[in-house]
Design a protein around this motif. Structure first.
Motif, short mmCIF file in Angstrom:
data_model
loop_
_atom_site.label_atom_id
_atom_site.label_comp_id
_atom_site.label_asym_id
_atom_site.label_seq_id
_atom_site.Cartn_x
_atom_site.Cartn_y
_atom_site.Cartn_z
N ALA A 150 0.92 -0.98 -0.13
CA ALA A 150 0.06 0.05 -0.04
C ALA A 150 0.82 1.41 0.02
O ALA A 150 0.49 2.53 -0.02
CB ALA A 150 -0.86 -0.02 1.23
N HIS A 151 2.42 1.11 0.15
CA HIS A 151 3.14 2.61 -0.08
C HIS A 151 4.29 2.15 -0.74
O HIS A 151 5.16 1.12 -0.15
CB HIS A 151 3.32 3.03 1.36
N TYR A 152 4.37 2.32 -1.90
CA TYR A 152 5.76 1.84 -2.84
C TYR A 152 6.13 3.02 -3.53
O TYR A 152 5.11 3.70 -4.03
CB TYR A 152 5.12 0.57 -3.61
N HIS A 153 7.14 2.86 -3.93
CA HIS A 153 7.74 4.08 -5.07
C HIS A 153 8.73 3.18 -6.26
O HIS A 153 9.64 2.41 -5.69
CB HIS A 153 8.65 4.83 -4.56
N SER A 154 8.22 3.08 -7.21
CA SER A 154 9.30 2.51 -8.39
C SER A 154 10.53 3.32 -8.58
O SER A 154 11.49 2.61 -9.41
CB SER A 154 8.28 2.00 -9.70
N THR A 214 -0.69 10.43 0.19
CA THR A 214 0.33 11.28 0.51
C THR A 214 1.19 10.96 1.71
O THR A 214 0.87 9.80 2.35
CB THR A 214 -0.40 12.43 1.17
N HIS A 215 2.56 11.57 1.84
CA HIS A 215 3.34 11.10 3.13
C HIS A 215 2.92 12.09 4.27
O HIS A 215 2.48 13.37 3.88
CB HIS A 215 4.76 11.41 2.80
N ILE A 216 3.06 11.55 5.28
CA ILE A 216 2.75 12.54 6.61
C ILE A 216 3.62 12.22 7.79
O ILE A 216 3.77 11.05 7.97
CB ILE A 216 1.36 12.64 6.97
N ALA A 221 0.63 7.95 4.57
CA ALA A 221 1.90 6.85 4.52
C ALA A 221 2.57 7.47 5.83
O ALA A 221 2.76 8.78 5.80
CB ALA A 221 2.73 7.11 3.43
N HIS A 222 3.24 6.58 6.52
CA HIS A 222 4.14 6.70 7.76
C HIS A 222 3.26 6.97 8.75
O HIS A 222 3.10 6.21 9.89
CB HIS A 222 5.15 7.62 7.23
N SER A 223 2.96 8.23 8.93
CA SER A 223 1.83 8.74 10.43
C SER A 223 2.73 8.37 11.67
O SER A 223 2.14 7.88 12.46
CB SER A 223 0.52 7.92 10.19
N CYS A 236 5.77 -1.48 1.67
CA CYS A 236 7.12 -1.83 1.83
C CYS A 236 8.30 -0.71 1.43
O CYS A 236 9.33 -0.69 1.37
CB CYS A 236 7.60 -2.97 0.84
N ASP A 237 7.51 0.44 0.98
CA ASP A 237 8.16 1.85 0.70
C ASP A 237 9.22 1.74 -0.40
O ASP A 237 9.31 0.52 -1.12
CB ASP A 237 8.61 2.46 1.96
N ASN A 238 10.12 2.79 -0.37
CA ASN A 238 11.35 2.71 -1.37
C ASN A 238 12.18 1.49 -1.42
O ASN A 238 12.53 1.10 -0.30
CB ASN A 238 12.05 3.95 -1.21
N CYS A 239 12.55 1.10 -2.57
CA CYS A 239 13.56 -0.08 -2.49
C CYS A 239 14.98 0.43 -1.99
O CYS A 239 15.75 -0.42 -1.72
CB CYS A 239 13.93 -0.34 -3.93
ZN LIG Z 1 6.98 6.92 0.34
#
Ligand SMILES: [Zn+2]
Length: 523
Positions: free
Chosen positions: A83-87, A261-263, A301-303, A352-355
């Motif tokens: 649910a939170h990923y960046h390629s 969004t990130h927070i 995301a994060h919180s 799993c967020d960024n690689c």
């Molecule tokens: Zn992120």
């Protein structure tokens, strides 16, 4: 009556234990799963026997079973939703130690780098998806930075998702406040001549109205492939103006789109809110509420640095949080108040967020950290349990995609997104609890078969939709240029390091009324 057509094929998964969120999570009962087209048509015991004996099965109609997978001694689980990923930094895994978030952003994210080639964009999108699929992730929610913006890059990403066969919720990451303005003390301590190198997860696009761009992209590309859906991606509230966020709130309501969004990922992201959002009492939750974004469509995301009062606001608004415990640890960002989210009943998804900040697209790691880190917040035993972790990694994430009626559980009528786990792997011998061994023992090693949208995309641990060796060779070739760029970025950051650390320490010296570090933040 059925919607099936004779052109559809059917897939039968026979004799596996089938994980049901509401059922026996320790020893899930054996059942057969019938998949017709891209949907689960039936889940029950004895189904295979009926079909094999030639008797009629109402859910099958006149469709023929074209493939049977023997799942004896295997466990069938819902596909995970990342649910939170960046390629955008897939090729940078393993490049960094556990550096603070703000330094990592400057080291890893696209605004610090020269424009990439379309071939690199495609290769990294495929490779990230491949890693996800191999560990049982069937949906990625890609909050993707394309910087500088280029439609060709966007199309290359969408085509890569289409080709590899993963489900994708695509959100273009945007912001209209410069990175240098969004981190406390940067524009005070970094000498003016070096400030040009200070950037965020994305920088404002020159001469492009972001509201118009988003509307245009939705019009031209929203229906590019049924497995790709869209979300809106304001990078983080403090990096977006009231005007931009209000227009995204309008688009979200008009088009019924999720917003990612990130927070409050780091203390710096929380301190900047206190410093720059006096109108909203220093709270980005108040800010999101004021611009009309604090709704059930929003996922935060994060919180990590959320206050108890803000958590109550999230619960009241039905807003989701997406926790990324592995990345938060690696970027020294602290530990989210996991137990409080669980106790208040806020919907929690996992990512799993960024690689290059987690550095693994592996939901088993996320689930284990999620369940385990709650234990350093309070000595009292309690949630999340292993079953809660699996729920968050599937249903919780599906909610953040607006797809909770379609993915996240193995029920008739749902899309056929699932994984088959080998229970003869030592991780599951002896089988004491499927749920607890999935969360606390499994590493991803036992994921044998993965099905997305009714199609087998991983079979016997091999991807079926692309030539893995050719991709590896292409990546090796692309790395020749990228490696030089990584070195240049690291050298530039090294020159700025005394100033960056000064800003970081000033942030640490400021009391914001919250602490998300176990040891109190000192050494
Ligand atoms: Zn992120």
């Amino acid at each position: 009556m059925s919607e099936m057509s004779s052109s559809e094929s059917a897939l039968l998964i026979k004799g596996g234990r089938v994980y049901d969120h509401e059922g026996n999570a320790d020893h899930p009962p054996v059942a057969d799963i019938l998949i017709v087209g891209n949907k689960i048509a039936a889940v029950r015991g004895g189904l295979a026997e009926t079909i094999e004996s030639g008797q009629a099965v109402p859910e099958l109609g006149t469709t023929r079973v074209t493939e049977t997978i023997d799942a004896t001694e295997k466990l069938v689980i819902p596909g995970f939703v990342n649910a939170h990923y960046h390629s955008h930094d897939v090729l940078l895994k393993g490049c960094f130690e556990t550096i603070p978030l703000e330094l990592w952003v400057l080291s890893a994210l696209p605004p610090s780098y020269p424009k990439r080639s379309t071939a690199e964009i495609r290769a990294r999108t495929l490779l990230g998806s491949l890693e996800c699929l191999r560990s049982g992730i069937t949906t990625v929610q890609d909050l993707a930075t394309i910087y500088p913006f280029d439609e060709e890059h966007l199309d290359a990403m969408l085509k890569a998702y289409e080709d590899i066969g993963i489900r994708c919720v695509f959100a273009l990451q945007i912001a209209d406040v410069a990175g240098v303005k969004s981190i406390p003390f940067w524009d005070e301590v970094v000498p003016e001549e070096q400030r040009g190198g200070l950037s965020g997860a994305v920088e404002p696009y020159r001469n492009i109205d972001l509201g118009d761009l988003v509307r245009d992209l939705l019009k031209s590309r929203r229906k590019v492939h049924p497995r790709i859906t869209w979300a809106l991606g304001p990078s983080s509230p403090e990096r977006c103006s009231d005007g931009l966020l209000s227009s995204l709130a309008e688009i979200s309501a008009d088009e019924k789109l999720p917003v990612y969004t990130h927070i409050y990922e780091s203390k710096a992201m929380t301190l900047i809110a206190r410093q720059t959002h006096a109108r909203d009492d220093g709270s980005l939750i108040n800010y999101l509420d004021r611009v009309g974004l604090l709704t059930p469509k929003l996922s935060l995301a994060h919180s990590v640095w959320m206050s108890p009062r803000e958590i109550d606001q999230l619960k009241a608004a039905g807003t989701n949080v997406v926790l990324n415990p592995v990345g938060n640890l690696k970027t020294r960002s602290g530990i989210a108040p996991i137990r409080t989210y669980m106790n208040r009943g806020v919907n929690v998804g996992l990512g799993c967020d960024n690689c290059s900040c987690s550095d693994a697209q592996n939901m088993f790691q996320s689930m284990k950290m999620f369940a385990s880190l709650a234990a350093v917040c309070t000595p009292e035993p309690g949630p999340p349990t292993a079953r809660d972790a699996i729920w968050s990694a599937s249903v919780g994430g599906a909610r953040t995609a607006g797809l909770e009626d379609q993915i996240g559980a193995l029920r008739p009528g749902m899309l056929a997104d699932l994984s088959i786990i080998d229970l003869t792997d030592p991780s599951f011998v002896p089988l004491n609890s499927a749920a607890r061994q999935l969360v606390f023992t499994e590493s991803g090693r036992s994921v044998e078969t993965v099905i997305v949208d009714g199609r087998v995309v991983v079979r016997d641990r091999k991807i079926t939709t692309l030539d893995e060796r050719a991709l590896r060779e292409e990546v090796a070739d692309l790395m020749k240029a990228l490696r030089k760029d990584i070195e240049a970025v690291i050298a530039r950051n090294q020159r700025m390091m005394p100033y960056l650390m000064e800003a970081h320490r000033r942030t640490w010296a400021t009391d914001i009324g919250l602490n998300r570090y176990v040891g109190g933040g000192t050494d």
